[in-house]
Write a protein that holds these residues in place. Structure first.
Motif, PDB file in Angstrom:
ATOM      1  N   ARG A 162     -11.213   9.879 -10.038  1.00 29.28           N
ATOM      2  CA  ARG A 162     -10.048   9.420 -10.807  1.00 29.28           C
ATOM      3  C   ARG A 162     -10.176   7.967 -11.257  1.00 29.28           C
ATOM      4  NH1 ARG A 162      -4.671  12.119  -8.110  1.00 29.28           N
ATOM      5  NH2 ARG A 162      -5.646  14.078  -7.483  1.00 29.28           N
ATOM      6  N   ALA A 163     -11.143   7.247 -10.696  1.00 28.05           N
ATOM      7  CA  ALA A 163     -11.261   5.826 -11.019  1.00 28.05           C
ATOM      8  C   ALA A 163     -11.732   5.645 -12.444  1.00 28.05           C
ATOM      9  CB  ALA A 163     -12.246   5.160 -10.060  1.00 28.05           C
ATOM     10  N   PRO A 164     -11.111   4.702 -13.183  1.00 32.12           N
ATOM     11  CA  PRO A 164     -11.590   4.433 -14.537  1.00 32.12           C
ATOM     12  C   PRO A 164     -13.008   3.873 -14.497  1.00 32.12           C
ATOM     13  CG  PRO A 164      -9.901   2.826 -13.882  1.00 32.12           C
ATOM     14  CD  PRO A 164     -10.021   3.825 -12.772  1.00 32.12           C
ATOM     15  N   ARG A 165     -13.857   4.334 -15.403  1.00 34.18           N
ATOM     16  CA  ARG A 165     -15.247   3.851 -15.430  1.00 34.18           C
ATOM     17  C   ARG A 165     -15.418   2.755 -16.476  1.00 34.18           C
ATOM     18  NH1 ARG A 165     -18.689   7.361 -12.715  1.00 34.18           N
ATOM     19  NH2 ARG A 165     -17.612   9.206 -11.993  1.00 34.18           N
ATOM     20  N   SER A 201       0.854  -1.192   0.000  1.00 35.26           N
ATOM     21  CA  SER A 201       0.000   0.000   0.000  1.00 35.26           C
ATOM     22  C   SER A 201       0.885   1.235   0.000  1.00 35.26           C
ATOM     23  CB  SER A 201      -0.932   0.006   1.222  1.00 35.26           C
ATOM     24  OG  SER A 201      -0.195  -0.220   2.391  1.00 35.26           O
ATOM     25  N   VAL A 202       0.301   2.335  -0.410  1.00 34.02           N
ATOM     26  CA  VAL A 202       1.051   3.605  -0.454  1.00 34.02           C
ATOM     27  C   VAL A 202       0.465   4.523   0.611  1.00 34.02           C
ATOM     28  CG1 VAL A 202       1.747   5.536  -1.907  1.00 34.02           C
ATOM     29  CG2 VAL A 202       1.423   3.271  -2.928  1.00 34.02           C
ATOM     30  N   PRO A 203       1.283   4.876   1.637  1.00 33.50           N
ATOM     31  CA  PRO A 203       0.719   5.608   2.775  1.00 33.50           C
ATOM     32  C   PRO A 203       0.684   7.126   2.587  1.00 33.50           C
ATOM     33  CG  PRO A 203       2.984   4.974   3.259  1.00 33.50           C
ATOM     34  CD  PRO A 203       2.689   4.480   1.869  1.00 33.50           C
ATOM     35  N   LEU A 241     -14.108  13.682   1.275  1.00 34.85           N
ATOM     36  CA  LEU A 241     -13.423  14.422   0.215  1.00 34.85           C
ATOM     37  C   LEU A 241     -12.376  13.550  -0.484  1.00 34.85           C
ATOM     38  CD1 LEU A 241     -13.196  17.809   2.098  1.00 34.85           C
ATOM     39  CD2 LEU A 241     -14.462  17.390  -0.024  1.00 34.85           C
ATOM     40  N   VAL A 242     -11.677  12.725   0.285  1.00 39.39           N
ATOM     41  CA  VAL A 242     -10.698  11.811  -0.321  1.00 39.39           C
ATOM     42  C   VAL A 242     -11.412  10.791  -1.206  1.00 39.39           C
ATOM     43  CG1 VAL A 242      -9.047   9.957   0.155  1.00 39.39           C
ATOM     44  CG2 VAL A 242      -8.989  12.044   1.522  1.00 39.39           C
ATOM     45  N   VAL A 285      -0.853  16.312  -6.110  1.00 41.26           N
ATOM     46  CA  VAL A 285       0.193  15.299  -5.947  1.00 41.26           C
ATOM     47  C   VAL A 285      -0.168  14.086  -6.806  1.00 41.26           C
ATOM     48  CG1 VAL A 285       0.725  16.032  -3.590  1.00 41.26           C
ATOM     49  CG2 VAL A 285      -0.870  14.155  -3.962  1.00 41.26           C
ATOM     50  N   ALA A 286       0.862  13.289  -7.109  1.00 37.88           N
ATOM     51  CA  ALA A 286       0.626  12.068  -7.900  1.00 37.88           C
ATOM     52  C   ALA A 286       0.096  10.996  -6.952  1.00 37.88           C
ATOM     53  CB  ALA A 286       1.922  11.622  -8.553  1.00 37.88           C
ATOM     54  N   LEU A 287      -1.207  11.040  -6.753  1.00 43.89           N
ATOM     55  CA  LEU A 287      -1.850  10.152  -5.784  1.00 43.89           C
ATOM     56  C   LEU A 287      -1.928   8.728  -6.325  1.00 43.89           C
ATOM     57  CD1 LEU A 287      -3.262  10.655  -3.039  1.00 43.89           C
ATOM     58  CD2 LEU A 287      -5.404  10.890  -4.309  1.00 43.89           C
TER      59      LEU A 287
END
Ligand SMILES: C[S@@+](CC[C@H](N)C(=O)[O-])C[C@H]1O[C@@H](n2cnc3c(N)ncnc32)[C@H](O)[C@@H]1O
Length: 198
Positions: A195-198, A124-126, A187-188, A139-141
């Protein structure tokens, strides 16, 4: 998989709180329950791609952590009282085993706080949700496996902040205004949804 880790500095790790006076009897567990609702529940359903950790650092039985997995959770209702009953039942069960022990569908509990969570996370990316940090829109989330740590009404203490920095957690904000923890989660989630691909 999206993960949210809510750090309850005084939230009780014992089941003996009053459902009729949650804020005063539970070390503000109500704040964490609202975070649970915000992270997991959408209109008419659960976010199956989300896991929530409630880190309970208050009272003589602390630290303990409740984990709720959207993929397998059942009968999770949006009102605070129902969520409080759910957590109370998990806390009342006998303490056993190591790491997260399943209590009922999608709900598990560990004897331990932040370290137990970190051991459970897997790849995971914290990120640390923090007022005044760089805006997450800039930021590059990581949208695949992000884990967001956030504070309760008291924020995040310095020791925890240092532990998360050592873990490589990048501080990010959800905008210029300090909001309630559950609103920060909304909000997150909204940003990740967009940003999620549909
Ligand atoms: C109500 S705030 C904590 C306020 C507390 N008085 C403090 O100074 O830290 C609860 C949590 O929500 C998150 N939060 C609130 N506003 C935020 C923002 N604008 N950006 C990122 N996270 C935020 C932070 O993780 C914070 O610890």
């Amino acid at each position: 998989m999206r993960r949210f880790v809510v750090l309850g500095q005084r939230a009780t790790a014992s089941p003996g709180f009053s459902l009729d006076n949650l804020p005063a009897s539970s070390g503000r567990l109500d704040v964490l329950l609202r975070c649970l609702r915000a992270a997991l529940l959408v209109s008419h359903g659960l976010r199956r791609d989300t896991v929530v950790y409630l880190v309970l650092l208050g009272g003589p039985e602390a630290p303990r952590t409740v984990r709720v997995e959207g993929a397998t959770a059942q009968f999770v209702r949006p009102d605070e009282r129902s969520l409080a009953v759910m957590v109370q039942k998990a806390l009342a069960a006998p303490r056993e085993g190591q790491g997260f022990v399943a209590r009922r569908h999608g709900i598990a509990i560990a004897d331990g706080g932040l370290d137990a969570v970190i051991a459970d996370l897997g790849p995971s990316v914290p990120y640390l949700l923090e007022e005044g940090a760089p805006d997450l829109r800039e930021v590059a989330l990581d949208t695949a496996d992000p884990v967001f740590f956030l504070g309760d009404h008291l924020g995040v203490d310095e020791v925890t902040r240092a532990r998360l920095a050592a873990l490589g957690a990048a501080p990010v904000s959800v905008g210029p205004v300090s909001v309630h923890a559950d609103d920060a989660i909304v909000l997150v989630s909204n940003e990740l949804d967009r940003r999620a691909p549909r």
